[in-house]
Design a protein around this motif. Structure first.
Motif, PDB file in Angstrom:
ATOM      1  N   ARG A 136     -12.639   2.422 -14.298  1.00 37.19           N
ATOM      2  CA  ARG A 136     -13.706   3.438 -14.248  1.00 37.19           C
ATOM      3  C   ARG A 136     -15.078   2.798 -14.062  1.00 37.19           C
ATOM      4  N   SER A 137     -15.273   1.586 -14.609  1.00 34.75           N
ATOM      5  CA  SER A 137     -16.573   0.931 -14.490  1.00 34.75           C
ATOM      6  C   SER A 137     -16.508  -0.389 -13.727  1.00 34.75           C
ATOM      7  N   ALA A 138     -15.335  -0.982 -13.619  1.00 36.99           N
ATOM      8  CA  ALA A 138     -15.187  -2.252 -12.904  1.00 36.99           C
ATOM      9  C   ALA A 138     -15.221  -2.038 -11.396  1.00 36.99           C
ATOM     10  N   PHE A 195      -1.156   3.988  -9.835  1.00 34.33           N
ATOM     11  CA  PHE A 195      -0.582   3.895  -8.500  1.00 34.33           C
ATOM     12  C   PHE A 195      -1.489   4.495  -7.426  1.00 34.33           C
ATOM     13  N   ASP A 196      -2.449   5.313  -7.840  1.00 34.27           N
ATOM     14  CA  ASP A 196      -3.281   6.029  -6.884  1.00 34.27           C
ATOM     15  C   ASP A 196      -4.632   5.363  -6.616  1.00 34.27           C
ATOM     16  N   SER A 197      -5.163   4.645  -7.590  1.00 33.18           N
ATOM     17  CA  SER A 197      -6.532   4.135  -7.478  1.00 33.18           C
ATOM     18  C   SER A 197      -6.620   2.961  -6.509  1.00 33.18           C
ATOM     19  N   PRO A 198      -7.525   3.020  -5.539  1.00 32.40           N
ATOM     20  CA  PRO A 198      -7.728   1.881  -4.636  1.00 32.40           C
ATOM     21  C   PRO A 198      -8.425   0.708  -5.318  1.00 32.40           C
ATOM     22  N   SER A 209       0.805  -1.217   0.000  1.00 33.30           N
ATOM     23  CA  SER A 209       0.000   0.000   0.000  1.00 33.30           C
ATOM     24  C   SER A 209       0.835   1.263   0.000  1.00 33.30           C
ATOM     25  N   PHE A 210       2.090   1.189   0.484  1.00 32.33           N
ATOM     26  CA  PHE A 210       2.881   2.419   0.508  1.00 32.33           C
ATOM     27  C   PHE A 210       3.250   2.898  -0.891  1.00 32.33           C
ATOM     28  N   ASN A 211       2.965   2.083  -1.924  1.00 33.60           N
ATOM     29  CA  ASN A 211       3.194   2.545  -3.283  1.00 33.60           C
ATOM     30  C   ASN A 211       2.114   3.526  -3.728  1.00 33.60           C
TER      31      ASN A 211
END
Length: 296
Positions: free
Chosen positions: A164-166, A192-195, A6-8
């Motif tokens: 975006r939709s998944a 790298f940002d999207s959870p 997660s630190f990425n």
């Protein structure tokens, strides 16, 4: 298999870095030659535009940072590189892979950059651009819902668009050097940002058997060209993809230009092996340079 921790997930930079390619450098130098006092340019490789002031020393950003003209001229003189301005000098965005011996290079286009792997572009750039190429692949697979497998991360464009939709996207990259270049690409920040995106390091042909049957609603299979990754075009790999795909799910497989002599042959072989692996409704998608298939 290595899951990136997660630190990425990185916080946005306090001061946006400055990227340049010849696509930004040439218009800036022309504006200076015309004696213009201001211009609009991009410091993130065409992702966004900013207003800058043109001075005798260079162009000045709104925060007061100055980019000297000799740096701009250096970027203009190299049509194959994307550069990061660091400590007043340009650093080419590229990485050498100890794993494969290949060089990964961020390559500029009028839109989103692509990545070269030992000189081979990972997106279509003739008559289109990497971002539009990605959207074409996404449309061929749509509707994209539920859990998605992306078998070859690269710069992460397909993983980002699918997310975006998944509900969630699992994306696999073989080479850490590709992640290194993607991390420096402004267009790959969402990767790298999207959870909603889970990134794995490993070989897709080895990881596919580790996923449970009926796991994925959709599979995006956009492998490197056949000569670089022939195992990702094999019947054995296709059988694993079908096993992990849910009944009623859909696969998109990029294969290259079906109108070319080599592309036509590869497409025929892919269609045959997909059908032998048990996929149904196997159909060439000429606009997306690929093939779609389902699981009944």
């Amino acid at each position: 298999m290595t899951a990136l921790p997660s630190f990425n997930r990185r916080p946005p930079p306090a001061t946006p870095p400055v990227y340049l390619s010849h696509y930004q450098a040439t218009p800036l130098l022309r504006a200076r030659h015309k004696g213009e006092a201001t211009a609009r340019t991009s410091i993130d490789l065409n992702l966004t535009l900013v207003a800058v002031t043109l001075t005798d020393e260079g162009f000045m950003l709104a925060d007061g940072r100055m980019v000297p003209w000799d740096v701009v001229r250096e970027a203009e003189g190299n049509e194959t590189g994307c550069f990061l301005l660091k400590d007043g000098r340009l650093e080419k965005v590229q990485a050498y892979s100890e794993l494969s011996g290949r060089v990964y290079t961020l390559y500029p286009t009028p839109g989103a950059p692509t990545m070269l792997v030992s000189g081979v572009p990972m997106h279509r750039i003739k008559g289109t651009n990497p971002f539009q190429d990605t959207l074409t692949k996404i449309r061929a697979l749509s509707p994209i819902t539920g859990l998605v497998l992306d078998t070859a991360t690269g710069l992460g464009y397909t993983a980002c668009q699918a997310s975006r939709s998944a509900d969630r996207v699992i994306t696999i990259e073989l080479d850490p050097a590709a992640h290194q270049v993607a991390r420096l690409n402004p267009w790959s920040r969402e990767l790298f940002d999207s959870p909603k995106i889970e990134m794995l390091l490993g070989d897709s042909s080895e990881l596919a058997p580790t996923f449970a049957a009926e796991t994925f609603n959709c599979i995006l299979h956009d492998p490197p060209q056949f000569s670089l990754a022939g195992e990702l075009y094999s019947g054995a790999f296709y059988r694993e993809l079908r096993r992990t795909l849910r009944t009623g799910g859909k696969l998109f497989h990029y294969v290259g230009d079906p109108a070319s002599k080599s592309g036509a042959g590869i497409t025929r072989g892919v269609v045959r092996r997909l059908e032998e692996a048990g996929f149904t409704h196997v159909k060439a998608q000429a606009e997306a340079f690929g093939v779609t298939a389902g699981k009944s």
